[in-house]
Every structure is written in structure tokens, then in C-alpha cells.
Enzyme design. Structure first.
Site, PDB file in Angstrom:
ATOM      1  N   LYS A 138       0.832  -1.184   0.000  1.00  0.00           N
ATOM      2  CA  LYS A 138       0.000   0.000   0.000  1.00  0.00           C
ATOM      3  C   LYS A 138       0.878   1.250   0.000  1.00  0.00           C
ATOM      4  O   LYS A 138       1.922   1.296   0.664  1.00  0.00           O
ATOM      5  CB  LYS A 138      -0.901   0.029   1.237  1.00  0.00           C
ATOM      6  CG  LYS A 138      -1.839  -1.168   1.349  1.00  0.00           C
ATOM      7  CD  LYS A 138      -2.899  -1.166   0.278  1.00  0.00           C
ATOM      8  CE  LYS A 138      -3.899  -2.285   0.487  1.00  0.00           C
ATOM      9  NZ  LYS A 138      -4.983  -2.293  -0.512  1.00  0.00           N
ATOM     10  N   HIS A 193      -9.616  -9.498  -7.485  1.00  0.00           N
ATOM     11  CA  HIS A 193      -9.406  -8.965  -6.146  1.00  0.00           C
ATOM     12  C   HIS A 193      -9.820  -9.985  -5.095  1.00  0.00           C
ATOM     13  O   HIS A 193     -10.896 -10.562  -5.167  1.00  0.00           O
ATOM     14  CB  HIS A 193     -10.245  -7.687  -5.988  1.00  0.00           C
ATOM     15  CG  HIS A 193     -10.264  -7.113  -4.609  1.00  0.00           C
ATOM     16  ND1 HIS A 193     -11.366  -7.210  -3.780  1.00  0.00           N
ATOM     17  CD2 HIS A 193      -9.326  -6.442  -3.911  1.00  0.00           C
ATOM     18  CE1 HIS A 193     -11.103  -6.606  -2.640  1.00  0.00           C
ATOM     19  NE2 HIS A 193      -9.878  -6.135  -2.683  1.00  0.00           N
TER      20      HIS A 193
END
Length: 378
Positions: A167, A298
């Protein structure tokens, strides 16, 4: 063969490892399992999920409305079942209805596999016996240092992963650049690093900052800006060399088609739970193939593994740290990625065997969530 009963079970529990990204801190994963029983003796297991909010709503929609629609239908008629649920729930918009439909649709496909005595990936085409996987972490806490990140990446490499996703979206972009450089270095010359913004940047900010990421040779930049901004993503894709990946916030093949027509995405990340199940996901994958785009779904590793091995344009499997059903302790038969490779179960159907006692221990009820829910959006 006819559907005779649909029984749902909802649970809520924290990720097995803490989750925090640039826009959200996750306290609970809400997973809804269903059992679709038939008069032929076969039972299909379905599941869907949501992050932090909405699990009780999804369960109620299944119990109070969708179950009634599918009772008495032939589970082999998966298109009829999906279309019936879709038509009846369309006035809810997109989101909750497709997430609820997914649980039943996944169970229907599990029955189909069991009926034909074949694993799901072969029912979907049997394109390959395995798929490369990348490790995906959700760790952008304020006190997480670059050295902490480096130690984790070293551990991923030791476990056999050559590809990883981290991230980014720190208030200080220089921190993002340092984290990227150090993680890329630890993966080595043969490794691939992906980055995920969770829609943190504005459209203009994305163009400015993403241009500075081109030098790293990243595998992709994921969800750089708001998912509704198709033109913003198209402009970004034209402005940078790094591929753009997205899809976890889209709920139908029509939404993916808008992105594909606008040439606004390179890699399609449709989530099988969010698009309404396997029936719709498979159509999204084939549509992406028609536009020359690979798919890298995902989350939902256990299902995504089967889906990817069924289609020709599969790219990579996401193995999210702290988010697999095995790590959460919700399955009797572990399903794991080994040495960076995912191998689908050869059990008939999707091969997921729930641990009902564990699911019961983490039971989600309206009363419990009213006492505990605080929300984690930033």
C-alpha cells in the site's frame, strides 16, 4: 434436480493480521456462507463478504428475498437463476444486491461441479493447472517504518514469492517513494512490485505523482483515484507507462465495459463476490479478453484460484496477508499458496469446506454489530 432449501450463516471477525491502508482501517471481515440444498442430495456451498459494514443486510436480503426466488429451480440452470435474482433486485442499485446474489451463485456452481464430478476450474474451461500468485499486504499504519516493510518483504521472498503488492498513499509522498524503492530492491531483479492507492489521489495529483513512479518498473498502480472517474483514469493511462489496475469497486460487466471502451484500464481486477458471483465474473473475464486485457481478481483467494485456472487471460492470483479463509480459521481443509504458486483443489466443485463450528463462534448478529461497529474510513 431442484433447490429445496437455502440456509445462510454470517460471521464477523478481524483480519488475521491488522489491515490499514491510505483510506481505511479494517476492524472486521463479514463473511456470509450459504448452503443451497437440493432434492438430489447435493448441497452447494456459497460465500460472499463485505469489509466492516453491511453483512447483516446481505444476509437479510438472502434470507428474506433471494431464497424465495430460487426454491424449486434446477441448479443446473445457472443463467436462469442469476437473471431471476438480478431482475428482482435491480431496484436496489448495484452493490448489496450483487454481493448477496454472489453467495447463491457460488453455491449453484459448487453444485454443478459436484453434479459433474469435476473441479470448478475445469467446468470454467480448464485453461491451466496452476497460477502464479503475489503476496498482498494491507499495512500502511502511521508507525510502520520502512525497515518494518523491508523485513516483511524479506519474509515473503523466503516463502517463495517473487511478486508482492504494498500500500502507498502516505501524506508525505517521499515516504511512498522510499518504501517503493526499498521493497523493489528486496524483491530483486526478477521480482515484481505492485502498489495500491485505494483511491487516495485526486485525478490531477495522480498524473503528477504516478509519473514519478514510472522509473521503478512497477507491475501496476492500483486504484489511483476515485473509481467513478473513468475519464480521469483514461487521462492517467495516457500519461504514464506503468499499467493501471482496478476493478474491486465495480459491480457489473457494464461498468467494466465503460472502462474498457474508454481505454482507461490495463488489468481487470473483478471481485467474484462484488460482481454477483461466478456467472458474472466469467463474463467479465471473457469481455476483458476481447479487449486484450488480463484478469487478476481482487481478494477471495480460494475462489479466485479456481476462476483464474479456468480462463485464458489469467494474470496472477492475489494472496492477501491475513485474509484467506485458512488464516481466518474458517475452513476444515486448508487452501494455501505454496512457493508463490496457487494450485486449485481437485475436489468436485470449488473445494471449499467450511468449518461450521468456527463460523458459529464468530456469528454476526444485528445486536452484536450495533454494539461494536465504529467504522474505519479515514
Amino acid at each position: 434436480m431442484r433447490v429445496t432449501e437455502v440456509v445462510s450463516h454470517a460471521c464477523r471477525l478481524p483480519p488475521a493480521s491488522p489491515w490499514e491502508d491510505a483510506t481505511n482501517k479494517v476492524d472486521g471481515l463479514e463473511i456470509i456462507f450459504v448452503e443451497v440444498r437440493t432434492d438430489g442430495g447435493l448441497t452447494g456451498i456459497g460465500l460472499t463478504y463485505t469489509v466492516d459494514i453491511g453483512g447483516t443486510v446481505i444476509k437479510a436480503l438472502i434470507d428474506d428475498y433471494l431464497t424465495t426466488l430460487v426454491i424449486g429451480m434446477d441448479p443446473l440452470d445457472y443463467e436462469q437463476i442469476w437473471n431471476k435474482m438480478s431482475r428482482q433486485s435491480r431496484r436496489l442499485g448495484l452493490g448489496v444486491n450483487s454481493m448477496a446474489m454472489a453467495a447463491i451463485d457460488v453455491a449453484i456452481w459448487d453444485i454443478i461441479g459436484k453434479h459433474h464430478k469435476q473441479p470448478l476450474y475445469k467446468m470454467l474451461g480448464g485453461a491451466r493447472p496452476s497460477i502464479p500468485a503475489y503476496i498482498s499486504e494491507i499495512n500502511l499504519k502511521a508507525d510502520d517504518t520502512v525497515d518494518d516493510l523491508v523485513r516483511r518483504v524479506d519474509d515473503y521472498v523466503a516463502r517463495g514469492f517473487t511478486s508482492a503488492k504494498i500500500k502507498i498513499g502516505k501524506p508525505d509522498f517521499a515516504e511512498d517513494l522510499e518504501r517503493i524503492a526499498r521493497a523493489k530492491e528486496r524483491l530483486g531483479p526478477g521480482g515484481t512490485l505492485f502498489v495500491d492507492l485505494n483511491q487516495r489521489w485526486s485525478a490531477s495529483e495522480a498524473i503528477t505523482k504516478a509519473a514519478q513512479l514510472d522509473r521503478f518498473g512497477l507491475g501496476w498502480i492500483e486504484e489511483p483515484t476515485l473509481y467513478q472517474d473513468i475519464q480521469g483514469h483514461a487521462n492517467l493511462k495516457k500519461a504514464v507507462r506503468t499499467p493501471i489496475a482496478l476493478g474491486e469497486s465495480l459491480y457489473s460487466r457494464a461498468q467494466f465495459l465503460d472502462y474498457l471502451r474508454a481505454d482507461a484500464v490495463d488489468i481487470i481486477q473483478a471481485d467474484v463476490a462484488f460482481v454477483g458471483g461466478i456467472t458474472e465474473w466469467h463474463k467479465v473475464a471473457h469481455m476483458a479478453s476481447a479487449f486484450g486485457r488480463p484478469v487478476a481478481p481482487h481478494f477471495m483467494m480460494e475462489l479466485s484460484l479456481q476462476l483464474l485456472c479456468g480462463v485464458q487471460n489469467a494474470f496472477m492470483l492475489e494472496d492477501v496477508v491475513g485474509g484467506s479463509l485458512t488464516e481466518l480459521g474458517l475452513v476444515e481443509v486448508p487452501i494455501k499458496v505454496e512457493n508463490g504458486i496457487g494450485v486449485p483443489s481437485n475436489r468436485p466443485g470449488h473445494g471449499i469446506v467450511p468449518d461450521w463450528s468456527a463460523i458459529k463462534r464468530h456469528e454476526l448478529t444485528p445486536e452484536k454489530v450495533r454494539k461494536a461497529f465504529a467504522g474505519g474510513s479515514k
